[in-house]
Design a protein around this motif. Sequence first.
Motif, PDB file in Angstrom:
ATOM      1  N   UNK A 171       0.825  -1.214   0.000  1.00 36.86           N
ATOM      2  CA  UNK A 171       0.000   0.000   0.000  1.00 36.86           C
ATOM      3  C   UNK A 171       0.855   1.257   0.000  1.00 36.86           C
ATOM      4  N   UNK A 172       2.050   1.153   0.602  1.00 41.44           N
ATOM      5  CA  UNK A 172       2.893   2.354   0.692  1.00 41.44           C
ATOM      6  C   UNK A 172       4.149   2.205  -0.153  1.00 41.44           C
ATOM      7  N   UNK A 173       4.079   1.332  -1.158  1.00 37.62           N
ATOM      8  CA  UNK A 173       5.276   1.114  -1.976  1.00 37.62           C
ATOM      9  C   UNK A 173       5.629   2.379  -2.758  1.00 37.62           C
ATOM     10  N   UNK A 174       6.858   2.453  -3.205  1.00 38.62           N
ATOM     11  CA  UNK A 174       7.310   3.575  -4.026  1.00 38.62           C
ATOM     12  C   UNK A 174       6.610   3.463  -5.387  1.00 38.62           C
ATOM     13  N   UNK A 175       5.695   4.385  -5.668  1.00 34.39           N
ATOM     14  CA  UNK A 175       4.881   4.256  -6.890  1.00 34.39           C
ATOM     15  C   UNK A 175       5.677   4.556  -8.163  1.00 34.39           C
ATOM     16  N   UNK A 176       6.922   4.993  -8.016  1.00 33.58           N
ATOM     17  CA  UNK A 176       7.749   5.213  -9.208  1.00 33.58           C
ATOM     18  C   UNK A 176       8.528   3.945  -9.577  1.00 33.58           C
ATOM     19  N   UNK A 177       8.521   2.971  -8.667  1.00 33.84           N
ATOM     20  CA  UNK A 177       9.287   1.733  -8.903  1.00 33.84           C
ATOM     21  C   UNK A 177       8.469   0.762  -9.765  1.00 33.84           C
ATOM     22  N   UNK A 178       9.148  -0.176 -10.456  1.00 31.74           N
ATOM     23  CA  UNK A 178       8.393  -1.158 -11.258  1.00 31.74           C
ATOM     24  C   UNK A 178       7.448  -1.986 -10.381  1.00 31.74           C
ATOM     25  N   UNK A 179       6.354  -2.438 -10.993  1.00 32.76           N
ATOM     26  CA  UNK A 179       5.411  -3.307 -10.273  1.00 32.76           C
ATOM     27  C   UNK A 179       5.997  -4.717 -10.272  1.00 32.76           C
ATOM     28  N   UNK A 180       6.233  -5.235  -9.066  1.00 29.50           N
ATOM     29  CA  UNK A 180       6.830  -6.570  -8.991  1.00 29.50           C
ATOM     30  C   UNK A 180       5.847  -7.574  -8.404  1.00 29.50           C
ATOM     31  N   UNK A 181       6.064  -8.845  -8.741  1.00 25.10           N
ATOM     32  CA  UNK A 181       5.172  -9.887  -8.231  1.00 25.10           C
ATOM     33  C   UNK A 181       5.270  -9.946  -6.706  1.00 25.10           C
ATOM     34  N   UNK A 182       4.122 -10.194  -6.057  1.00 26.75           N
ATOM     35  CA  UNK A 182       4.082 -10.285  -4.595  1.00 26.75           C
ATOM     36  C   UNK A 182       3.285 -11.534  -4.200  1.00 26.75           C
ATOM     37  N   UNK A 183       3.928 -12.501  -3.530  1.00 23.60           N
ATOM     38  CA  UNK A 183       3.196 -13.711  -3.117  1.00 23.60           C
ATOM     39  C   UNK A 183       1.981 -13.385  -2.241  1.00 23.60           C
ATOM     40  N   UNK A 184       2.091 -12.355  -1.381  1.00 25.81           N
ATOM     41  CA  UNK A 184       0.947 -11.999  -0.522  1.00 25.81           C
ATOM     42  C   UNK A 184      -0.245 -11.524  -1.358  1.00 25.81           C
ATOM     43  N   UNK A 185       0.053 -10.690  -2.348  1.00 28.10           N
ATOM     44  CA  UNK A 185      -1.036 -10.199  -3.206  1.00 28.10           C
ATOM     45  C   UNK A 185      -1.636 -11.365  -3.990  1.00 28.10           C
ATOM     46  N   UNK A 187      -2.011 -14.441  -3.031  1.00 32.58           N
ATOM     47  CA  UNK A 187      -2.964 -15.173  -2.172  1.00 32.58           C
ATOM     48  C   UNK A 187      -4.322 -14.477  -2.171  1.00 32.58           C
ATOM     49  N   UNK A 188      -4.275 -13.144  -2.090  1.00 33.82           N
ATOM     50  CA  UNK A 188      -5.531 -12.373  -2.078  1.00 33.82           C
ATOM     51  C   UNK A 188      -6.275 -12.553  -3.408  1.00 33.82           C
ATOM     52  N   UNK A 189      -5.524 -12.490  -4.488  1.00 35.29           N
ATOM     53  CA  UNK A 189      -6.175 -12.597  -5.809  1.00 35.29           C
ATOM     54  C   UNK A 189      -6.804 -13.977  -5.999  1.00 35.29           C
ATOM     55  N   UNK A 190      -6.134 -15.000  -5.504  1.00 32.67           N
ATOM     56  CA  UNK A 190      -6.701 -16.358  -5.622  1.00 32.67           C
ATOM     57  C   UNK A 190      -8.016 -16.431  -4.837  1.00 32.67           C
ATOM     58  N   UNK A 191      -7.992 -15.857  -3.659  1.00 30.69           N
ATOM     59  CA  UNK A 191      -9.200 -15.814  -2.836  1.00 30.69           C
ATOM     60  C   UNK A 191     -10.329 -15.085  -3.601  1.00 30.69           C
ATOM     61  N   UNK A 192      -9.982 -13.970  -4.212  1.00 27.04           N
ATOM     62  CA  UNK A 192     -10.987 -13.196  -4.970  1.00 27.04           C
ATOM     63  C   UNK A 192     -11.560 -14.052  -6.107  1.00 27.04           C
ATOM     64  N   UNK A 193     -10.680 -14.696  -6.861  1.00 24.35           N
ATOM     65  CA  UNK A 193     -11.178 -15.499  -7.987  1.00 24.35           C
ATOM     66  C   UNK A 193     -12.117 -16.606  -7.506  1.00 24.35           C
ATOM     67  N   UNK A 194     -11.857 -17.136  -6.314  1.00 23.16           N
ATOM     68  CA  UNK A 194     -12.682 -18.268  -5.844  1.00 23.16           C
ATOM     69  C   UNK A 194     -13.988 -17.829  -5.211  1.00 23.16           C
ATOM     70  N   UNK A 195     -13.976 -16.619  -4.602  1.00 22.25           N
ATOM     71  CA  UNK A 195     -15.134 -16.295  -3.753  1.00 22.25           C
ATOM     72  C   UNK A 195     -15.827 -14.969  -4.050  1.00 22.25           C
ATOM     73  N   UNK A 196     -15.243 -14.151  -4.903  1.00 19.69           N
ATOM     74  CA  UNK A 196     -15.756 -12.787  -5.024  1.00 19.69           C
ATOM     75  C   UNK A 196     -15.921 -12.437  -6.511  1.00 19.69           C
ATOM     76  N   UNK A 197     -17.099 -12.741  -7.039  1.00 18.43           N
ATOM     77  CA  UNK A 197     -17.326 -12.588  -8.491  1.00 18.43           C
ATOM     78  C   UNK A 197     -17.134 -11.146  -8.949  1.00 18.43           C
ATOM     79  N   UNK A 198     -17.567 -10.195  -8.121  1.00 12.02           N
ATOM     80  CA  UNK A 198     -17.467  -8.789  -8.541  1.00 12.02           C
ATOM     81  C   UNK A 198     -16.001  -8.403  -8.785  1.00 12.02           C
ATOM     82  N   UNK A 199     -15.169  -8.679  -7.791  1.00 17.17           N
ATOM     83  CA  UNK A 199     -13.769  -8.259  -7.936  1.00 17.17           C
ATOM     84  C   UNK A 199     -12.978  -9.186  -8.866  1.00 17.17           C
TER      85      UNK A 199
END
Length: 262
Positions: A171-185, A187-199
């Motif tokens: 949330x507070x990452x340096x927004x000028x830096x490249x977007x890098x893969x995040x294992x924590x994110x 996990x959240x995205x997998x949860x969204x795909x399984x349970x949250x049709x809107x997102x």
Amino acid sequence: MDPAVTYGSYLRVDDLLSLQRPRSEGPEHDEILFIVIHQVYELWFKEMLHEFDYVRRLFEADDSHRAQHTLKRILTILKVMVAQLDILETMTPLEFMSFRQRLEAASGFQSDQFRQLEFALGRKSRHAIARFPEGSRAHAALERRFAEPTLWDAFLRYLWREKYRVPESQLSRDVTAPIEASPDVQEILIDIYRTDAKNAGMCERLVDLDEGIQEWRYRHVKMVERTIGVKRGTGGSAGAAYLRTTVGAPLFPDLWEIRARL
Ligand code: HEM
């Protein structure tokens, strides 16, 4: 009293039609097409940037419905932009060579609006800003976008407000830096795909966008290969060999990483 608004006065048609100024003698027949296509692209870039700014504000306002609607509009424009390359591919190598040297060092490299789009989507570089003179519109616009949160940052912050536990480091990452893969994110995205049709739907629109930009890059490099082969670019790069290095790198790596685990 002001004169009545007309089609021509509202759209500034006289000004618009005066902006296509070929440099070749004659002029060469295909130079008009080349200029018109590029000008149309710049107009679409302008419209896309306008819509990206809006999507970011909609994420900030937690208006997911309109954000998704606006992303769909952007994707539709992107499809048209990719399809437009078909028109330029009707220009043969010889037709292009009839005026190419008149372009001198002018090149798509110098499209600040394309760089702005890249910046808005997280691909930022100081080097790209330095190509434009200090004090110019392009330099100022790129400086502003360099400092702004990317679409991905706005999305992650939106997810956090949707009660997903996006890590503080993201949330507070340096927004000028490249977007890098995040294992924590991921996990959240997998949860969204399984349970949250809107997102999950929102994630799919972002994948569409990422794929669409890659599609444009791929089609552009193929057009370059068929038009100038292995010649160097007017902007000084190795041409198609350089452009190939830009194809295939995802904008939002987490959305691709998770696919094998769904
Ligand atoms: C005959 C048509 C075209 C040819 C041969 C061509 C060629 C090239 C080449 C060789 C480059 C690499 C930079 C350089 O050294 O100049 C380039 C970059 C670029 N071109 Fe084109 N181009 C064509 C049409 C277009 C069109 C219609 C657009 C639409 C705006 C466009 C946008 C760009 C952009 C944005 C870049 C920078 C890409 C990057 O750095 O990732 N080009 N082009």
